[in-house]
Design an enzyme around this catalytic site. Structure first.
Site, PDB file in Angstrom:
ATOM      1  N   ARG A  34       5.328   6.518  14.128  1.00 11.50           N
ATOM      2  CA  ARG A  34       5.193   6.948  12.734  1.00 11.50           C
ATOM      3  C   ARG A  34       4.536   8.307  12.638  1.00 11.50           C
ATOM      4  O   ARG A  34       3.633   8.629  13.414  1.00 11.50           O
ATOM      5  CB  ARG A  34       4.351   5.915  11.998  1.00 11.50           C
ATOM      6  N   ASP A  79       0.673   5.033   1.976  1.00  6.69           N
ATOM      7  CA  ASP A  79      -0.021   5.480   3.189  1.00  6.69           C
ATOM      8  C   ASP A  79      -1.156   6.472   2.917  1.00  6.69           C
ATOM      9  O   ASP A  79      -1.017   7.420   2.141  1.00  6.69           O
ATOM     10  CB  ASP A  79       0.981   6.076   4.181  1.00  6.69           C
ATOM     11  N   HIS A 119       4.686   0.081   0.087  1.00  8.10           N
ATOM     12  CA  HIS A 119       5.419  -0.684   1.093  1.00  8.10           C
ATOM     13  C   HIS A 119       4.531  -1.731   1.744  1.00  8.10           C
ATOM     14  O   HIS A 119       3.301  -1.701   1.611  1.00  8.10           O
ATOM     15  CB  HIS A 119       6.021   0.251   2.142  1.00  8.10           C
ATOM     16  N   HIS A 133       0.833  -1.212   0.000  1.00 11.88           N
ATOM     17  CA  HIS A 133       0.000   0.000   0.000  1.00 11.88           C
ATOM     18  C   HIS A 133       0.858   1.249   0.000  1.00 11.88           C
ATOM     19  O   HIS A 133       2.077   1.202   0.197  1.00 11.88           O
ATOM     20  CB  HIS A 133      -0.910   0.018   1.229  1.00 11.88           C
TER      21      HIS A 133
HETATM   22  C1  SIN Z   1       3.310   0.936   7.641  1.00  6.82           C
HETATM   23  O1  SIN Z   1       2.670   0.317   6.787  1.00  6.82           O
HETATM   24  O2  SIN Z   1       3.294   2.165   7.675  1.00  6.82           O
HETATM   25  C2  SIN Z   1       4.144   0.183   8.645  1.00  6.82           C
HETATM   26  C3  SIN Z   1       5.179  -0.672   8.042  1.00  6.82           C
HETATM   27  C4  SIN Z   1       5.885  -1.515   9.075  1.00  6.82           C
HETATM   28  O3  SIN Z   1       5.507  -1.520  10.250  1.00  6.82           O
HETATM   29  O4  SIN Z   1       6.845  -2.202   8.695  1.00  6.82           O
END
Ligand code: SIN
Length: 295
Positions: A286, A111, A270, A109
């Site tokens: 994050r 973000d 990612h 995806h």
């Molecule tokens: C995310 O998708 O923002 C998190 C990725 C992760 O925790 O590796």
């Protein structure tokens, strides 16, 4: 290849995306020249890790704000209570409550693609990294949406031209609830009351800085191509998801405590790697930065 940059050392990864920066302390404000060099590195490499920065939530928020407006995530229970623009991702439970999101990033995806103005940038800081006997778990995988677009056959590029697709948080919620069982399945009424409606975005978007075309369909959120019959839409989306999963477009980040990983959500997609469990702990903080509507 190691490049001596004036304010820090930068090492490029082998593939189309990814670079590592060392020698930069982000606990104090960075000067404008250094900041421009970081932005430049992001535009060139799409994913960069700045090593050795175990930041407090206010320090991460302050550095993130240099890039634009931090987004407040729709999941209130996963936000840092004192610094709400910081979102927790972990596998930890404290006092019977999950710390942050326990199933974040399980599908490819980009973000907050479910918003009209999705994230342009994400900053993810590793506080605890799962490891045993020298083996590290919980890597984050990246796919270059630019390289993926460039590699499409001409006929497919023409077919995608002008197509738009629906990206849904509500769709993702129940998809994850059914598949991983870490969140409750919600009724349509509950989903509508809590989460935003779908956002319609172009399947191919143009990067606002580099001008390059990027494939913008997310396995976790994109569920219908506007104007196509369901079976045709499903088949085309699956073909594009499979294409993005080609390792030729990928960079895989193996975490160290104190890594600050930053990625460009137009240029890459990612996915988290769920290959560990308690007692191995993973704790990440994050921040996402609002971008412009994909075009
Ligand atoms: C995310 O998708 O923002 C998190 C990725 C992760 O925790 O590796």
């Amino acid at each position: 290849m190691t490049t001596a940059v004036k304010m820090f050392d930068l090492q490029s990864a082998a593939g189309p995306i990814g670079a590592s920066i060392s020698g930069l302390d982000l606990s104090e404000p960075v000067d404008d020249t250094t900041f421009s060099a970081i932005e430049d590195a992001l535009n060139r490499h799409a994913v960069i890790v700045i090593r050795d920065n175990l930041l407090t939530a206010p320090q991460l928020a302050a550095f993130s704000r240099r890039f634009g407006s931090p987004q407040i995530n729709v999941r209130k229970e996963a936000r840092n209570a004192d610094t709400p623009e910081i979102f927790w991702i972990s596998n930890i439970t404290e006092n019977g409550k999950p710390v942050g999101s326990h199933d974040a990033g399980r599908y490819w995806h980009s973000d907050l693609c479910y918003l009209e103005a999705p994230s342009k940038l994400t900053l993810l800081n590793a506080i605890e990294v799962p490891a045993r006997d020298g083996q590290v778990f919980g890597d984050t995988q990246f796919a270059s949406a630019t390289a993926a677009y460039d590699a499409l056959p001409g006929a497919m590029k023409s077919r995608l031209d002008g197509l738009e697709a629906a990206n849904g948080y509500r769709y993702m919620w129940n998809k994850k609830a059914h598949e991983f069982g870490l969140r409750p399945v919600l009724s349509e009424a509950e989903l509508e009351a809590r989460f935003p409606p779908d956002a319609l975005h172009p399947i191919v978007r143009t990067h606002p800085v580099t001008g390059r075309k990027c494939l913008y369909v997310c396995e976790g959120y994109t569920h219908a191509i506007a104007g196509l019959p369901r079976d045709e839409s499903d088949a085309l989306l699956q073909e594009l998801f499979d294409h993005l999963a080609n390792p030729a477009f990928h960079y895989r980040h193996q975490w160290r405590v104190g890594d600050l990983l930053m990625w460009d959500n137009c240029a890459v997609q990612h996915k988290a790697t769920n290959d560990y469990d308690l007692p191995l702990r993973r704790l990440m903080q994050r921040c996402t930065i609002e971008g412009t509507a994909p075009a």
